[in-house]
Design a protein around this motif. Structure first.
Motif, short mmCIF file in Angstrom:
data_model
loop_
_atom_site.label_atom_id
_atom_site.label_comp_id
_atom_site.label_asym_id
_atom_site.label_seq_id
_atom_site.Cartn_x
_atom_site.Cartn_y
_atom_site.Cartn_z
N GLU A 1 0.82 -1.21 0.00
CA GLU A 1 0.00 0.00 0.00
C GLU A 1 0.86 1.26 0.00
N LEU A 2 1.97 1.25 0.74
CA LEU A 2 2.82 2.45 0.76
C LEU A 2 3.49 2.65 -0.59
N ASN A 3 4.03 1.58 -1.17
CA ASN A 3 4.70 1.71 -2.47
C ASN A 3 3.74 2.15 -3.56
N GLY A 4 2.48 1.73 -3.44
CA GLY A 4 1.50 2.06 -4.47
C GLY A 4 0.77 3.37 -4.20
N GLY A 5 1.15 4.06 -3.15
CA GLY A 5 0.47 5.32 -2.81
C GLY A 5 -1.00 5.09 -2.49
N LEU A 6 -1.29 4.00 -1.81
CA LEU A 6 -2.68 3.62 -1.56
C LEU A 6 -3.16 3.96 -0.15
N VAL A 7 -2.34 4.78 0.54
CA VAL A 7 -2.70 5.14 1.92
C VAL A 7 -2.86 6.65 2.03
N ASP A 8 -3.97 7.12 2.57
CA ASP A 8 -4.12 8.54 2.87
C ASP A 8 -3.34 8.83 4.15
N PRO B 1 -9.91 6.16 1.54
CA PRO B 1 -10.43 6.29 2.91
C PRO B 1 -10.40 4.98 3.68
N ASN B 2 -10.42 3.86 2.98
CA ASN B 2 -10.43 2.57 3.67
C ASN B 2 -9.22 1.72 3.34
N GLY C 1 -6.03 -0.66 3.82
CA GLY C 1 -5.78 -1.73 4.78
C GLY C 1 -5.01 -1.21 5.98
N CYS C 2 -4.04 -0.32 5.72
CA CYS C 2 -3.20 0.19 6.81
C CYS C 2 -4.03 0.92 7.87
N ARG C 3 -4.94 1.82 7.45
CA ARG C 3 -5.71 2.56 8.46
C ARG C 3 -6.75 1.67 9.13
N THR C 4 -7.25 0.69 8.38
CA THR C 4 -8.26 -0.19 8.96
C THR C 4 -7.65 -1.11 10.01
N VAL C 5 -6.49 -1.70 9.67
CA VAL C 5 -5.81 -2.55 10.65
C VAL C 5 -5.40 -1.74 11.88
N LEU C 6 -5.01 -0.47 11.65
CA LEU C 6 -4.60 0.36 12.80
C LEU C 6 -5.72 0.44 13.84
N ARG C 7 -6.97 0.55 13.39
CA ARG C 7 -8.10 0.61 14.35
C ARG C 7 -8.21 -0.70 15.13
N LEU D 1 6.09 -2.27 13.50
CA LEU D 1 5.95 -2.08 12.05
C LEU D 1 5.35 -0.71 11.73
N TYR D 2 4.28 -0.38 12.44
CA TYR D 2 3.60 0.89 12.19
C TYR D 2 4.48 2.08 12.61
N ALA D 3 5.22 1.92 13.69
CA ALA D 3 6.09 3.01 14.14
C ALA D 3 7.20 3.24 13.11
N GLN D 4 7.79 2.14 12.64
CA GLN D 4 8.87 2.23 11.64
C GLN D 4 8.45 3.03 10.42
N HIS D 5 7.23 2.82 9.99
CA HIS D 5 6.74 3.48 8.78
C HIS D 5 5.93 4.74 9.10
N ARG D 6 5.97 5.16 10.32
CA ARG D 6 5.23 6.36 10.77
C ARG D 6 3.75 6.29 10.40
N LEU D 7 3.14 5.20 10.76
CA LEU D 7 1.73 5.00 10.39
C LEU D 7 0.80 5.01 11.61
N LEU D 8 1.36 5.36 12.77
CA LEU D 8 0.55 5.21 13.99
C LEU D 8 -0.56 6.25 14.15
N ASP D 9 -0.51 7.30 13.30
CA ASP D 9 -1.56 8.33 13.41
C ASP D 9 -2.40 8.44 12.16
N LEU D 10 -2.50 7.38 11.39
CA LEU D 10 -3.24 7.48 10.12
C LEU D 10 -4.68 7.96 10.34
N PRO D 11 -5.13 8.91 9.52
CA PRO D 11 -6.50 9.42 9.69
C PRO D 11 -7.55 8.39 9.27
#
Ligand code: 1Q0
Length: 214
Positions: A86-93, A101-102, A104-110, A204-214
């Motif tokens: 998702e990150l390589n494909g620019g598929l994460v807001d 908006p949905n 996988g990264c933001r959904t799993v984060l919840r 994993l999420y911290a490494q990629h700075r994904l812990l605050d995904l909207p």
């Protein structure tokens, strides 16, 4: 209550989380989502007052199941492959929800944040006195984890729902793994695996700075 629904046992749910982590320390999404499905089943047995929670959980599980069974299912085998894809494909807001908006990264984060609640709650349940109040254990675990991400109205509704939880012994019983001692023992065996899944995901999420995904 869940026990009345037949064969459901929390042991199976815990086994799903136990089988999540591969030798390469990756987290398999298949068993992770199966674990969540089982938890939701348990939650549904606790009464209609929890349905606003289980509906949200089911929506998120379904989003993930459709990725995991979809055209790109290979990319969604593990959390690590999902994040990469998702990150390589620019598929994460990353800033605000817009084109994806949905993801996988933001959904799993919840779900991941909710897993922290589960870990604290089960730890509390396992180590509490026999006559301890589960609603207090649940509220404390919630306040120490998920509450920070929820608006006031959700916190209020959740806290009200927690007041209806049964006693610790009744809870251990509906887990359907035998008597309270066995249930406590099972939790002791299962919790390190939950912690492991949580810890790997958090890193994993911290490494990629994904812990605050909207
Ligand atoms: C036992 C009592 C269960 C209590 C569950 C605690 C969680 C409270 C969560 C309240 C969620 C409210 C609904 C909506 C929230 C969303 O806004 C929020 C963010 O999503 P988004 O898309 O708006 O950014 N969603 C979440 O935070 C996800 C919440 C998922 C909660 C999943 C809970 C599944 C619970 C299972 C119960 C298992 C009990 C097992 C105990 C067994 C031991 C005997």
């Amino acid at each position: 209550m869940a026990a009345a629904q037949g064969a459901f046992s929390l042991r199976e749910v815990m086994a799903a989380f136990q089988s999540c982590v591969t030798e390469q320390r990756e987290v398999l999404l298949g068993p992770y989502l199966r674990g969540w499905r089982g938890l939701v089943r348990f939650l549904n047995g606790l009464g209609a007052i929890f349905s606003f929670i289980s509906k949200d959980a089911v929506t998120k599980i379904q989003i993930m199941e459709s990725y995991c069974g979809g055209e790109k299912k290979e990319e969604y085998r593990t959390m690590q492959s999902m994040v990469r894809y998702e990150l390589n494909g620019g598929l994460v807001d990353l800033e605000q929800r817009s084109a994806h908006p949905n993801s996988g990264c933001r959904t799993v984060l919840r779900l991941h944040r909710a897993l922290h609640w589960l870990q604290l709650f089960l730890e509390g349940l396992r180590t509490a006195q026999q006559d301890a109040s589960t609603s207090t254990i649940c509220t404390d675990s919630y306040n120490a984890s998920l509450a920070a991400y929820h608006p006031w109205i959700v916190r209020k509704a959740a806290t009200l729902a927690f007041c209806t939880l049964p006693s610790r012994d009744a809870f251990l019983e509906v887990m359907n793994v035998g008597g309270p001692e066995e249930a406590v023992e099972m939790l002791g065996d299962a919790l390190p695996h939950i912690r492991d899944v949580y810890g790997i995901t958090e890193e994993l999420y911290a490494q990629h700075r994904l812990l605050d995904l909207p």
